[in-house]
Design a protein around this motif. Structure first.
Motif, mmCIF file in Angstrom:
data_model
loop_
_atom_site.group_PDB
_atom_site.id
_atom_site.type_symbol
_atom_site.label_atom_id
_atom_site.label_comp_id
_atom_site.label_asym_id
_atom_site.label_seq_id
_atom_site.Cartn_x
_atom_site.Cartn_y
_atom_site.Cartn_z
ATOM 1 N N LYS A 109 -15.072 -43.913 -43.473
ATOM 2 C CA LYS A 109 -14.514 -42.908 -42.564
ATOM 3 C C LYS A 109 -14.328 -41.617 -43.367
ATOM 4 C CE LYS A 109 -10.515 -41.940 -39.667
ATOM 5 N NZ LYS A 109 -9.158 -42.363 -39.324
ATOM 6 N N VAL A 110 -15.175 -40.637 -43.091
ATOM 7 C CA VAL A 110 -15.148 -39.356 -43.801
ATOM 8 C C VAL A 110 -14.029 -38.496 -43.246
ATOM 9 C CG1 VAL A 110 -16.444 -37.227 -44.190
ATOM 10 C CG2 VAL A 110 -17.593 -39.431 -44.380
ATOM 11 N N ASN A 111 -13.354 -37.779 -44.142
ATOM 12 C CA ASN A 111 -12.299 -36.863 -43.757
ATOM 13 C C ASN A 111 -12.786 -35.427 -44.000
ATOM 14 O OD1 ASN A 111 -10.003 -35.361 -43.354
ATOM 15 N ND2 ASN A 111 -8.654 -36.780 -44.433
ATOM 16 N N PRO A 112 -13.426 -34.815 -43.000
ATOM 17 C CA PRO A 112 -14.041 -33.491 -43.214
ATOM 18 C C PRO A 112 -13.031 -32.380 -43.517
ATOM 19 C CG PRO A 112 -14.229 -34.156 -40.910
ATOM 20 C CD PRO A 112 -13.638 -35.315 -41.652
ATOM 21 N N ALA A 113 -11.764 -32.608 -43.264
ATOM 22 C CA ALA A 113 -10.763 -31.579 -43.554
ATOM 23 C C ALA A 113 -10.691 -31.270 -45.045
ATOM 24 C CB ALA A 113 -9.392 -32.017 -43.046
ATOM 25 N N TYR A 114 -11.108 -32.210 -45.887
ATOM 26 C CA TYR A 114 -11.039 -32.020 -47.340
ATOM 27 C C TYR A 114 -12.410 -31.758 -47.963
ATOM 28 C CZ TYR A 114 -6.229 -33.487 -46.985
ATOM 29 O OH TYR A 114 -4.914 -33.558 -46.661
ATOM 30 N N SER A 115 -13.443 -31.644 -47.169
ATOM 31 C CA SER A 115 -14.773 -31.379 -47.716
ATOM 32 C C SER A 115 -14.837 -29.963 -48.276
ATOM 33 C CB SER A 115 -15.843 -31.537 -46.637
ATOM 34 O OG SER A 115 -15.951 -32.872 -46.250
ATOM 35 N N ARG A 116 -15.539 -29.839 -49.371
ATOM 36 C CA ARG A 116 -15.769 -28.539 -50.007
ATOM 37 C C ARG A 116 -17.252 -28.429 -50.263
ATOM 38 N NH1 ARG A 116 -11.793 -26.288 -53.103
ATOM 39 N NH2 ARG A 116 -13.148 -24.493 -52.836
ATOM 40 N N VAL A 117 -17.846 -27.344 -49.868
ATOM 41 C CA VAL A 117 -19.283 -27.164 -50.026
ATOM 42 C C VAL A 117 -19.553 -25.840 -50.728
ATOM 43 C CG1 VAL A 117 -21.505 -27.014 -48.839
ATOM 44 C CG2 VAL A 117 -19.710 -28.488 -47.914
ATOM 45 N N GLY A 118 -20.313 -25.931 -51.814
ATOM 46 C CA GLY A 118 -20.750 -24.747 -52.537
ATOM 47 C C GLY A 118 -22.245 -24.574 -52.356
ATOM 48 N N GLU A 119 -22.817 -23.726 -53.190
ATOM 49 C CA GLU A 119 -24.255 -23.489 -53.090
ATOM 50 C C GLU A 119 -25.062 -24.668 -53.630
ATOM 51 O OE1 GLU A 119 -27.574 -20.169 -54.453
ATOM 52 O OE2 GLU A 119 -25.455 -19.799 -54.843
#
Length: 183
Positions: A109-119
């Motif tokens: 179960k992924v928690n997208p609220a804590y996802s961080r995406v860089g280049e």
């Protein structure tokens, strides 16, 4: 005798070719999975024993860590040999699973609220559950090798460290991953 001469219009053939080309373009260049999708697809494939699909979602750099015969290759060599690494990683996953099977009712179960995406990098927080009960919380680190992100490593995570994820310096991680990819 009534003879009907029906032909398929040539424009219909051209339309079919254009549609197939557009579908390929969309699948190859537009419909790129998000880091969250990559993590979910990796785990779901692994839990369903679809090891080739699971291996298709991991970085060649993680595969090289699992397969010591590839540890000394340069990044460009690893990237060029993705198909072989995926195949051997799938075999590795199969062997691991034979020795230590995953319980049948495990899910991610992924928690997208804590996802961080860089280049060049991404972090995805997720929870592994058994039945409906949480088992562990983890974070996946992903690297953008070509046109999409792949899982490069996974780490256990404690709930009290969630705030640190939101404050994590993605620019430094991006710089480090860019350096790896260009070396």
């Amino acid at each position: 005798m009534d003879k009907n001469n029906y032909r398929v219009p040539r424009s219909l053939l051209a339309l079919v070719i254009i549609i197939l080309g557009a579908m390929y373009y969309y699948a190859a260049y537009v419909d790129i999975p998000t880091p969250e999708d990559t993590v979910t697809e990796f785990y779901e494939a692994y839990f369903n024993q679809d090891y080739p699909l699971a291996a298709a979602n991991i970085s060649v750099f993680w595969a090289a860590q699992l397969l010591p015969e590839y540890a000394d290759l340069k990044p460009a060599e690893l990237l060029a040999d993705r198909a072989t690494l995926e195949n051997e990683a799938a075999q590795f996953f199969s062997q691991v699973e034979q020795q230590n099977p995953t319980p049948a009712d495990v899910a991610v179960k992924v928690n997208p609220a804590y996802s961080r995406v860089g280049e060049y990098s991404a972090l995805v927080v997720y929870e592994l559950t058994q039945g409906s009960e949480p088992v562990s919380m983890e974070i996946a680190m992903l690297i953008k090798e070509t046109n999409r992100f792949y899982v490069i490593n996974i780490y256990p995570l404690q709930e009290e460290n969630l705030r640190d994820i939101q404050e994590f310096d993605m620019e430094t991680l991006d710089s480090d991953f860019k350096e790896i990819l260009e070396s």
